[in-house]
Design a protein around this motif. Structure first.
Motif, PDB file in Angstrom:
ATOM      1  N   ARG A 115       0.825  -1.213   0.000  1.00 44.44           N
ATOM      2  CA  ARG A 115       0.000   0.000   0.000  1.00 44.44           C
ATOM      3  C   ARG A 115       0.856   1.259   0.000  1.00 44.44           C
ATOM      4  O   ARG A 115       0.457   2.289  -0.540  1.00 44.44           O
ATOM      5  CB  ARG A 115      -0.927   0.001   1.233  1.00 44.44           C
ATOM      6  N   SER A 116       2.053   1.202   0.622  1.00 44.67           N
ATOM      7  CA  SER A 116       2.865   2.414   0.840  1.00 44.67           C
ATOM      8  C   SER A 116       3.762   2.709  -0.357  1.00 44.67           C
ATOM      9  O   SER A 116       4.885   2.191  -0.437  1.00 44.67           O
ATOM     10  CB  SER A 116       3.744   2.243   2.080  1.00 44.67           C
ATOM     11  N   ASN A 118       3.870 -12.607  -0.109  1.00 47.34           N
ATOM     12  CA  ASN A 118       4.418 -12.333   1.222  1.00 47.34           C
ATOM     13  C   ASN A 118       3.497 -11.440   2.062  1.00 47.34           C
ATOM     14  O   ASN A 118       3.501 -11.540   3.285  1.00 47.34           O
ATOM     15  CB  ASN A 118       5.795 -11.667   1.063  1.00 47.34           C
ATOM     16  N   TYR A 169      -5.525 -15.364  12.224  1.00 47.19           N
ATOM     17  CA  TYR A 169      -4.174 -15.354  11.641  1.00 47.19           C
ATOM     18  C   TYR A 169      -3.617 -16.778  11.552  1.00 47.19           C
ATOM     19  O   TYR A 169      -3.121 -17.199  10.495  1.00 47.19           O
ATOM     20  CB  TYR A 169      -3.244 -14.465  12.474  1.00 47.19           C
ATOM     21  N   THR A 197      10.131  -7.471  12.664  1.00 42.29           N
ATOM     22  CA  THR A 197       9.610  -6.615  11.582  1.00 42.29           C
ATOM     23  C   THR A 197       8.489  -5.740  12.153  1.00 42.29           C
ATOM     24  O   THR A 197       8.254  -5.744  13.365  1.00 42.29           O
ATOM     25  CB  THR A 197       8.995  -7.479  10.447  1.00 42.29           C
TER      26      THR A 197
HETATM   27  N1  LIG Z   1       7.369 -11.100  11.513  1.00 44.21           N
HETATM   28  C1  LIG Z   1       7.106 -12.328  11.914  1.00 44.21           C
HETATM   29  O1  LIG Z   1       7.394 -12.709  13.072  1.00 44.21           O
HETATM   30  C2  LIG Z   1       6.494 -13.300  10.960  1.00 44.21           C
HETATM   31  C3  LIG Z   1       6.546 -14.660  11.285  1.00 44.21           C
HETATM   32  C4  LIG Z   1       5.980 -15.579  10.410  1.00 44.21           C
HETATM   33  C5  LIG Z   1       5.389 -15.151   9.244  1.00 44.21           C
HETATM   34  N2  LIG Z   1       5.348 -13.814   8.953  1.00 44.21           N
HETATM   35  C6  LIG Z   1       4.701 -13.429   7.703  1.00 44.21           C
HETATM   36  O2  LIG Z   1       5.637 -12.754   6.905  1.00 44.21           O
HETATM   37  C7  LIG Z   1       4.956 -11.918   5.985  1.00 44.21           C
HETATM   38  C8  LIG Z   1       5.628 -10.550   5.980  1.00 44.21           C
HETATM   39  O3  LIG Z   1       5.392  -9.964   7.250  1.00 44.21           O
HETATM   40  P1  LIG Z   1       6.483  -9.061   7.987  1.00 44.21           P
HETATM   41  O4  LIG Z   1       6.863  -9.763   9.210  1.00 44.21           O
HETATM   42  O5  LIG Z   1       7.537  -8.628   7.049  1.00 44.21           O
HETATM   43  O6  LIG Z   1       5.536  -7.862   8.430  1.00 44.21           O
HETATM   44  P2  LIG Z   1       5.522  -6.303   8.025  1.00 44.21           P
HETATM   45  O7  LIG Z   1       6.848  -5.702   8.286  1.00 44.21           O
HETATM   46  O8  LIG Z   1       4.310  -5.756   8.708  1.00 44.21           O
HETATM   47  O9  LIG Z   1       5.298  -6.334   6.442  1.00 44.21           O
HETATM   48  C9  LIG Z   1       4.042  -6.644   5.890  1.00 44.21           C
HETATM   49  C10 LIG Z   1       4.037  -6.225   4.443  1.00 44.21           C
HETATM   50  O10 LIG Z   1       2.721  -6.481   3.897  1.00 44.21           O
HETATM   51  C11 LIG Z   1       2.229  -5.276   3.318  1.00 44.21           C
HETATM   52  N3  LIG Z   1       0.772  -5.213   3.450  1.00 44.21           N
HETATM   53  C12 LIG Z   1       0.047  -5.207   4.586  1.00 44.21           C
HETATM   54  N4  LIG Z   1      -1.252  -5.076   4.318  1.00 44.21           N
HETATM   55  C13 LIG Z   1      -1.352  -4.997   2.953  1.00 44.21           C
HETATM   56  C14 LIG Z   1      -2.449  -4.850   2.058  1.00 44.21           C
HETATM   57  N5  LIG Z   1      -3.705  -4.750   2.503  1.00 44.21           N
HETATM   58  N6  LIG Z   1      -2.191  -4.785   0.727  1.00 44.21           N
HETATM   59  C15 LIG Z   1      -0.908  -4.863   0.270  1.00 44.21           C
HETATM   60  N7  LIG Z   1       0.155  -5.020   1.072  1.00 44.21           N
HETATM   61  C16 LIG Z   1      -0.064  -5.080   2.402  1.00 44.21           C
HETATM   62  C17 LIG Z   1       2.906  -4.164   4.104  1.00 44.21           C
HETATM   63  O11 LIG Z   1       2.995  -2.982   3.353  1.00 44.21           O
HETATM   64  P3  LIG Z   1       1.999  -1.731   3.459  1.00 44.21           P
HETATM   65  O12 LIG Z   1       1.719  -1.504   4.908  1.00 44.21           O
HETATM   66  O13 LIG Z   1       2.778  -0.670   2.776  1.00 44.21           O
HETATM   67  O14 LIG Z   1       0.794  -2.143   2.673  1.00 44.21           O
HETATM   68  C18 LIG Z   1       4.306  -4.741   4.266  1.00 44.21           C
HETATM   69  O15 LIG Z   1       5.051  -4.529   3.091  1.00 44.21           O
HETATM   70  C19 LIG Z   1       3.492 -11.899   6.424  1.00 44.21           C
HETATM   71  O16 LIG Z   1       2.736 -12.771   5.599  1.00 44.21           O
HETATM   72  C20 LIG Z   1       3.554 -12.444   7.842  1.00 44.21           C
HETATM   73  O17 LIG Z   1       2.359 -13.081   8.207  1.00 44.21           O
HETATM   74  C21 LIG Z   1       5.881 -12.889   9.782  1.00 44.21           C
END
Ligand SMILES: NC(=O)c1ccc[n+]([C@@H]2O[C@H](COP(=O)([O-])OP(=O)(O)OC[C@H]3O[C@@H](n4cnc5c(N)ncnc54)[C@H](OP(=O)(O)O)[C@@H]3O)[C@@H](O)[C@H]2O)c1
Length: 269
Positions: free
Chosen positions: A41-42, A94, A159, A194
Protein backbone atom coordinates in the motif's frame (compact mmCIF):
# COMPACT_ATOMS: atom_id res chain seq x y z
CA UNK A 1 -5.36 -15.06 -21.07
CA UNK A 2 -2.31 -16.28 -22.90
CA UNK A 3 0.39 -17.84 -20.78
CA UNK A 4 3.05 -16.69 -23.28
CA UNK A 5 4.96 -13.63 -22.10
CA UNK A 6 6.63 -13.08 -25.52
CA UNK A 7 8.45 -9.78 -25.63
CA UNK A 8 7.47 -9.09 -22.05
CA UNK A 9 9.77 -8.01 -19.22
CA UNK A 10 10.01 -11.00 -16.90
CA UNK A 11 9.72 -9.98 -13.27
CA UNK A 12 9.65 -11.50 -9.81
CA UNK A 13 6.37 -10.13 -8.42
CA UNK A 14 6.70 -9.61 -4.65
CA UNK A 15 3.74 -8.60 -2.47
CA UNK A 16 4.24 -6.81 0.84
CA UNK A 17 7.60 -5.49 -0.35
CA UNK A 18 7.45 -2.11 1.42
CA UNK A 19 9.11 -3.42 4.59
CA UNK A 20 10.05 -6.40 6.72
CA UNK A 21 10.57 -9.80 5.10
CA UNK A 22 9.16 -8.69 1.73
CA UNK A 23 11.63 -5.81 1.33
CA UNK A 24 14.52 -8.14 2.13
CA UNK A 25 13.16 -10.76 -0.27
CA UNK A 26 13.23 -8.02 -2.92
CA UNK A 27 16.86 -7.21 -2.08
CA UNK A 28 17.82 -10.91 -2.26
CA UNK A 29 16.00 -11.60 -5.55
CA UNK A 30 17.51 -8.47 -7.07
CA UNK A 31 21.00 -9.43 -5.92
CA UNK A 32 20.53 -12.76 -7.71
CA UNK A 33 19.70 -11.03 -10.98
CA UNK A 34 15.90 -10.91 -10.92
CA UNK A 35 14.04 -7.94 -12.31
CA UNK A 36 11.30 -7.00 -9.83
CA UNK A 37 7.73 -5.78 -9.52
CA UNK A 38 6.91 -4.65 -5.99
CA UNK A 39 3.46 -4.32 -4.43
CA UNK A 40 2.20 -2.88 -1.12
CA UNK A 41 0.00 0.00 0.00
CA UNK A 42 2.86 2.41 0.84
CA UNK A 43 4.05 3.86 -2.46
CA UNK A 44 6.71 6.04 -0.81
CA UNK A 45 8.38 3.06 0.85
CA UNK A 46 8.23 1.03 -2.37
CA UNK A 47 9.76 3.94 -4.29
CA UNK A 48 12.55 4.26 -1.72
CA UNK A 49 13.34 0.54 -2.09
CA UNK A 50 13.24 0.78 -5.88
CA UNK A 51 15.66 3.73 -5.71
CA UNK A 52 17.95 1.78 -3.38
CA UNK A 53 18.04 -1.18 -5.80
CA UNK A 54 18.56 1.06 -8.84
CA UNK A 55 21.42 2.85 -7.07
CA UNK A 56 23.22 -0.52 -6.94
CA UNK A 57 23.20 -0.60 -10.74
CA UNK A 58 20.35 -3.09 -11.06
CA UNK A 59 17.14 -2.56 -13.04
CA UNK A 60 14.77 -0.23 -11.18
CA UNK A 61 11.85 -2.38 -9.94
CA UNK A 62 8.34 -1.62 -11.13
CA UNK A 63 6.27 -0.28 -8.25
CA UNK A 64 2.53 -0.79 -7.75
CA UNK A 65 0.68 0.74 -4.80
CA UNK A 66 -2.33 -1.43 -4.04
CA UNK A 67 -4.44 -2.56 -1.11
CA UNK A 68 -4.63 -6.25 -1.93
CA UNK A 69 -7.39 -6.82 0.63
CA UNK A 70 -9.72 -4.80 -1.62
CA UNK A 71 -11.84 -6.65 -4.16
CA UNK A 72 -10.66 -5.93 -7.69
CA UNK A 73 -7.10 -5.07 -6.63
CA UNK A 74 -5.59 -8.17 -8.23
CA UNK A 75 -7.25 -7.49 -11.58
CA UNK A 76 -6.03 -3.88 -11.44
CA UNK A 77 -2.53 -5.13 -10.66
CA UNK A 78 -2.62 -7.57 -13.59
CA UNK A 79 -3.76 -4.77 -15.91
CA UNK A 80 -1.01 -2.44 -14.64
CA UNK A 81 1.64 -5.12 -15.13
CA UNK A 82 0.44 -5.77 -18.66
CA UNK A 83 0.46 -2.04 -19.42
CA UNK A 84 4.05 -1.91 -18.17
CA UNK A 85 4.93 -4.79 -20.51
CA UNK A 86 5.77 -7.11 -17.62
CA UNK A 87 4.89 -10.71 -16.87
CA UNK A 88 5.77 -12.55 -13.66
CA UNK A 89 7.87 -15.69 -13.93
CA UNK A 90 8.35 -15.66 -10.15
CA UNK A 91 5.60 -14.90 -7.65
CA UNK A 92 6.29 -14.20 -3.99
CA UNK A 93 3.11 -14.00 -1.91
CA UNK A 94 4.42 -12.33 1.22
CA UNK A 95 1.88 -9.63 2.20
CA UNK A 96 0.05 -10.55 5.37
CA UNK A 97 -0.94 -9.42 8.82
CA UNK A 98 -2.54 -10.63 12.04
CA UNK A 99 -4.46 -9.10 14.92
CA UNK A 100 -4.20 -10.09 18.57
CA UNK A 101 -7.37 -10.48 20.55
CA UNK A 102 -10.31 -12.81 20.95
CA UNK A 103 -12.68 -13.22 18.00
CA UNK A 104 -15.58 -11.95 20.08
CA UNK A 105 -13.71 -8.74 20.98
CA UNK A 106 -12.09 -7.77 17.67
CA UNK A 107 -13.85 -5.81 14.94
CA UNK A 108 -15.39 -8.39 12.53
CA UNK A 109 -14.47 -6.29 9.47
CA UNK A 110 -10.81 -6.16 10.54
CA UNK A 111 -10.79 -9.92 11.09
CA UNK A 112 -12.27 -10.49 7.64
CA UNK A 113 -9.54 -8.25 6.18
CA UNK A 114 -7.00 -10.82 7.43
CA UNK A 115 -8.79 -13.49 5.39
CA UNK A 116 -9.06 -11.13 2.42
CA UNK A 117 -5.31 -10.45 2.37
CA UNK A 118 -3.67 -13.60 3.76
CA UNK A 119 -5.98 -16.07 2.01
CA UNK A 120 -8.16 -14.57 -0.70
CA UNK A 121 -5.64 -12.24 -2.32
CA UNK A 122 -2.91 -14.89 -2.14
CA UNK A 123 -5.10 -17.41 -3.93
CA UNK A 124 -6.39 -14.86 -6.44
CA UNK A 125 -2.90 -13.64 -7.38
CA UNK A 126 -1.64 -17.21 -7.66
CA UNK A 127 -4.49 -18.30 -9.93
CA UNK A 128 -4.29 -15.09 -11.98
CA UNK A 129 -0.59 -15.47 -12.79
CA UNK A 130 -0.29 -19.26 -12.80
CA UNK A 131 -0.60 -19.57 -16.62
CA UNK A 132 2.35 -17.19 -17.15
CA UNK A 133 4.40 -18.88 -14.44
CA UNK A 134 3.72 -22.34 -15.92
CA UNK A 135 4.62 -21.08 -19.40
CA UNK A 136 7.88 -19.66 -18.04
CA UNK A 137 8.57 -22.78 -15.91
CA UNK A 138 8.86 -20.27 -13.08
CA UNK A 139 8.65 -20.31 -9.30
CA UNK A 140 6.25 -19.50 -6.46
CA UNK A 141 7.24 -18.69 -2.88
CA UNK A 142 4.36 -18.35 -0.41
CA UNK A 143 5.03 -16.96 3.05
CA UNK A 144 3.09 -18.88 5.71
CA UNK A 145 4.43 -19.09 9.27
CA UNK A 146 5.55 -21.48 11.98
CA UNK A 147 2.03 -20.93 13.37
CA UNK A 148 0.72 -23.08 10.50
CA UNK A 149 1.97 -26.14 12.41
CA UNK A 150 -0.17 -25.37 15.49
CA UNK A 151 -3.64 -26.92 15.94
CA UNK A 152 -5.04 -23.39 16.29
CA UNK A 153 -4.08 -20.06 17.82
CA UNK A 154 -6.43 -18.74 20.51
CA UNK A 155 -5.86 -14.98 20.72
CA UNK A 156 -4.70 -14.85 17.08
CA UNK A 157 -7.24 -17.33 15.74
CA UNK A 158 -7.87 -15.96 12.25
CA UNK A 159 -4.17 -15.35 11.64
CA UNK A 160 -3.16 -18.91 12.63
CA UNK A 161 -5.97 -20.38 10.53
CA UNK A 162 -4.98 -18.22 7.54
CA UNK A 163 -1.41 -19.46 7.67
CA UNK A 164 -2.54 -23.09 8.00
CA UNK A 165 -4.47 -22.47 4.78
CA UNK A 166 -1.41 -20.99 3.06
CA UNK A 167 0.77 -23.96 4.04
CA UNK A 168 -1.82 -26.54 2.97
CA UNK A 169 -2.59 -24.78 -0.31
CA UNK A 170 1.09 -24.31 -1.16
CA UNK A 171 2.11 -27.91 -0.44
CA UNK A 172 -0.76 -29.16 -2.61
CA UNK A 173 -0.07 -26.70 -5.43
CA UNK A 174 3.60 -27.67 -5.33
CA UNK A 175 2.69 -31.31 -5.88
CA UNK A 176 0.39 -30.38 -8.80
CA UNK A 177 3.19 -28.36 -10.36
CA UNK A 178 5.86 -31.07 -10.07
CA UNK A 179 5.38 -32.38 -13.60
CA UNK A 180 5.30 -28.85 -15.05
CA UNK A 181 8.72 -27.61 -14.01
CA UNK A 182 7.36 -24.99 -11.60
CA UNK A 183 9.04 -24.86 -8.17
CA UNK A 184 6.64 -24.05 -5.33
CA UNK A 185 7.89 -23.46 -1.78
CA UNK A 186 6.18 -22.50 1.45
CA UNK A 187 8.27 -20.41 3.84
CA UNK A 188 7.36 -20.82 7.54
CA UNK A 189 9.25 -18.26 9.64
CA UNK A 190 9.06 -18.02 13.40
CA UNK A 191 9.36 -14.74 15.28
CA UNK A 192 11.04 -12.28 12.93
CA UNK A 193 11.80 -8.70 13.94
CA UNK A 194 9.61 -6.61 11.58
CA UNK A 195 6.60 -4.30 11.71
CA UNK A 196 4.34 -7.35 12.03
CA UNK A 197 4.21 -7.38 15.84
CA UNK A 198 3.25 -3.73 16.31
CA UNK A 199 0.50 -3.98 13.67
CA UNK A 200 -0.81 -7.15 15.36
CA UNK A 201 -0.89 -5.44 18.77
CA UNK A 202 1.89 -7.27 20.64
CA UNK A 203 3.14 -5.57 23.79
CA UNK A 204 6.74 -4.70 22.83
CA UNK A 205 8.23 -5.73 26.18
CA UNK A 206 6.83 -9.28 25.87
CA UNK A 207 9.14 -9.79 22.87
CA UNK A 208 12.22 -8.12 24.33
CA UNK A 209 13.92 -11.35 25.42
CA UNK A 210 13.02 -13.46 22.39
CA UNK A 211 15.98 -13.77 20.04
CA UNK A 212 13.99 -14.17 16.83
CA UNK A 213 15.54 -13.76 13.41
CA UNK A 214 16.18 -10.81 11.17
CA UNK A 215 14.06 -10.31 8.05
CA UNK A 216 17.21 -10.79 5.95
CA UNK A 217 17.97 -14.19 7.54
CA UNK A 218 14.43 -15.31 6.74
CA UNK A 219 14.55 -13.90 3.20
CA UNK A 220 17.89 -15.62 2.45
CA UNK A 221 16.54 -18.95 3.74
CA UNK A 222 13.37 -18.61 1.67
CA UNK A 223 15.26 -17.77 -1.50
CA UNK A 224 17.74 -20.61 -1.02
CA UNK A 225 14.93 -23.11 -0.41
CA UNK A 226 13.04 -21.96 -3.49
CA UNK A 227 16.13 -22.27 -5.70
CA UNK A 228 16.87 -25.71 -4.22
CA UNK A 229 13.31 -26.80 -5.08
CA UNK A 230 12.31 -27.48 -1.47
CA UNK A 231 8.63 -27.88 -0.64
CA UNK A 232 8.93 -26.21 2.75
CA UNK A 233 11.43 -23.99 4.52
CA UNK A 234 11.39 -23.49 8.28
CA UNK A 235 14.26 -21.08 9.04
CA UNK A 236 16.15 -21.41 12.34
CA UNK A 237 16.89 -24.44 14.53
CA UNK A 238 14.37 -23.63 17.28
CA UNK A 239 11.62 -23.23 14.69
CA UNK A 240 12.59 -26.50 13.01
CA UNK A 241 12.37 -28.36 16.34
CA UNK A 242 9.03 -26.69 17.12
CA UNK A 243 7.61 -27.67 13.74
CA UNK A 244 8.81 -31.24 14.20
CA UNK A 245 7.41 -31.61 17.74
CA UNK A 246 4.01 -29.97 17.29
CA UNK A 247 2.23 -32.83 15.48
CA UNK A 248 3.06 -35.07 18.48
CA UNK A 249 1.86 -32.54 21.09
CA UNK A 250 -1.63 -32.94 22.63
CA UNK A 251 -4.12 -30.20 21.69
CA UNK A 252 -5.35 -30.22 25.32
CA UNK A 253 -1.90 -28.96 26.30
CA UNK A 254 -0.98 -26.73 23.36
CA UNK A 255 -4.20 -24.70 23.07
CA UNK A 256 -4.49 -23.52 26.73
CA UNK A 257 -0.75 -22.79 26.97
CA UNK A 258 -0.92 -20.75 23.76
CA UNK A 259 -4.03 -18.94 24.97
CA UNK A 260 -2.25 -17.88 28.18
CA UNK A 261 0.85 -16.81 26.24
CA UNK A 262 -1.14 -14.64 23.84
CA UNK A 263 -2.98 -13.00 26.76
CA UNK A 264 0.41 -12.03 28.21
CA UNK A 265 1.62 -10.75 24.87
CA UNK A 266 -1.31 -8.39 24.57
CA UNK A 267 -0.89 -7.23 28.13
CA UNK A 268 -4.04 -8.89 29.49
CA UNK A 269 -2.43 -11.30 31.94
N1 LIG B 1 7.37 -11.10 11.51
C1 LIG B 1 7.11 -12.33 11.91
O1 LIG B 1 7.39 -12.71 13.07
C2 LIG B 1 6.49 -13.30 10.96
C3 LIG B 1 6.55 -14.66 11.29
C4 LIG B 1 5.98 -15.58 10.41
C5 LIG B 1 5.39 -15.15 9.24
N2 LIG B 1 5.35 -13.81 8.95
C6 LIG B 1 4.70 -13.43 7.70
O2 LIG B 1 5.64 -12.75 6.90
C7 LIG B 1 4.96 -11.92 5.98
C8 LIG B 1 5.63 -10.55 5.98
O3 LIG B 1 5.39 -9.96 7.25
P1 LIG B 1 6.48 -9.06 7.99
O4 LIG B 1 6.86 -9.76 9.21
O5 LIG B 1 7.54 -8.63 7.05
O6 LIG B 1 5.54 -7.86 8.43
P2 LIG B 1 5.52 -6.30 8.03
O7 LIG B 1 6.85 -5.70 8.29
O8 LIG B 1 4.31 -5.76 8.71
O9 LIG B 1 5.30 -6.33 6.44
C9 LIG B 1 4.04 -6.64 5.89
C10 LIG B 1 4.04 -6.23 4.44
O10 LIG B 1 2.72 -6.48 3.90
C11 LIG B 1 2.23 -5.28 3.32
N3 LIG B 1 0.77 -5.21 3.45
C12 LIG B 1 0.05 -5.21 4.59
N4 LIG B 1 -1.25 -5.08 4.32
C13 LIG B 1 -1.35 -5.00 2.95
C14 LIG B 1 -2.45 -4.85 2.06
N5 LIG B 1 -3.71 -4.75 2.50
N6 LIG B 1 -2.19 -4.79 0.73
C15 LIG B 1 -0.91 -4.86 0.27
N7 LIG B 1 0.16 -5.02 1.07
C16 LIG B 1 -0.06 -5.08 2.40
C17 LIG B 1 2.91 -4.16 4.10
O11 LIG B 1 3.00 -2.98 3.35
P3 LIG B 1 2.00 -1.73 3.46
O12 LIG B 1 1.72 -1.50 4.91
O13 LIG B 1 2.78 -0.67 2.78
O14 LIG B 1 0.79 -2.14 2.67
C18 LIG B 1 4.31 -4.74 4.27
O15 LIG B 1 5.05 -4.53 3.09
C19 LIG B 1 3.49 -11.90 6.42
O16 LIG B 1 2.74 -12.77 5.60
C20 LIG B 1 3.55 -12.44 7.84
O17 LIG B 1 2.36 -13.08 8.21
C21 LIG B 1 5.88 -12.89 9.78
Amino acid sequence: MSGEPDGMRRVALITGASGGIGADLARVFSRHGHDLALVARSRDRLDALADEIAALGRPRPLVFAADLAERGAVEQLAAALQKAGASPDVLVNNAGFGLMGECVALDPAEQLAIVDLNVRALVEITLRFLPQIVAARGKILNVASIVSFFPGGPGLAIYYASKAFVRSFTLALGQEMRGRGVAVTVLCPGYTRTGFQSRAGFEAETLAFLPGQSAMEVAEAGFAGLIAGRREVVPGLVNKITAWLLPFSPKALVLPVLSRLQQKRRGNA
